[in-house]
Design a protein around this motif. Structure first.
Motif, PDB file in Angstrom:
ATOM      1  N   TRP A   1      23.066 -50.363 -37.193  1.00 12.17           N
ATOM      2  CA  TRP A   1      21.711 -50.762 -36.809  1.00 12.17           C
ATOM      3  C   TRP A   1      21.702 -51.295 -35.370  1.00 12.17           C
ATOM      4  CZ3 TRP A   1      19.636 -55.372 -35.200  1.00 12.17           C
ATOM      5  CH2 TRP A   1      18.243 -55.426 -35.131  1.00 12.17           C
TER       6      TRP A   1
ATOM      7  N   GLU B   1      22.176 -48.474 -32.905  1.00  9.30           N
ATOM      8  CA  GLU B   1      20.980 -47.635 -32.862  1.00  9.30           C
ATOM      9  C   GLU B   1      19.849 -48.289 -32.070  1.00  9.30           C
ATOM     10  OE1 GLU B   1      17.724 -45.985 -36.086  1.00  9.30           O
ATOM     11  OE2 GLU B   1      19.812 -46.189 -36.722  1.00  9.30           O
ATOM     12  N   HIS B   2      19.768 -49.611 -32.120  1.00 11.06           N
ATOM     13  CA  HIS B   2      18.652 -50.311 -31.491  1.00 11.06           C
ATOM     14  C   HIS B   2      19.046 -51.083 -30.233  1.00 11.06           C
ATOM     15  CE1 HIS B   2      16.023 -49.249 -34.774  1.00 11.06           C
ATOM     16  NE2 HIS B   2      17.013 -49.567 -35.591  1.00 11.06           N
TER      17      HIS B   2
END
Length: 121
Positions: free
Chosen positions: A103, A106-107
């Protein structure tokens, strides 16, 4: 299957209790360090820049009490040598932590959060 969200705001919630334990400053990083396998105190400390010897000892003791880490004495005589490893319970955190890493990766380029009026925090 319906996802059940526990009421983590209640002190008696087991999810809240787990988050409080894992949310302690160094615990998740110690888990990451021990995912590579059993390590001695000094080796683990070298892998965690910024942690003091005292804080690492306290963190490992707390994690041992919670059943996440096991301590094994390698040499009884002074100076005593011990190594630390994740227990089976500690190993179960591998996938949830990998999901957090995925996560974060990805961000990582996402813009800073904005308030509803479009102004920065």
């Amino acid at each position: 299957m319906t996802l059940v969200i526990p009421d983590v705001l209640m002190e008696s919630c087991t999810t809240r209790q787990a988050l409080e334990r894992l949310g302690a400053k160094w615990r998740v990083l110690v888990i990451y360090g021990l995912l590579a396998g059993p390590q001695r105190h000094a080796e683990l400390r070298r892998r965690l820049p910024g942690i003091t010897q005292k804080m690492l000892t306290e963190t490992l003791r707390g994690m041992e009490a919670d059943g996440l880490v096991r301590r094994r004495v390698l040499k009884d005589t002074a100076p005593q040598h011990v190594e630390y490893a994740l227990t089976d319970l500690g190993q179960t955190l591998r996938e949830p932590l990998a999901a957090i890493c995925a996560w974060a990766t990805e961000h990582s380029g996402d813009p800073a959060p904005r308030t509803p009026d479009g102004v920065g925090p």
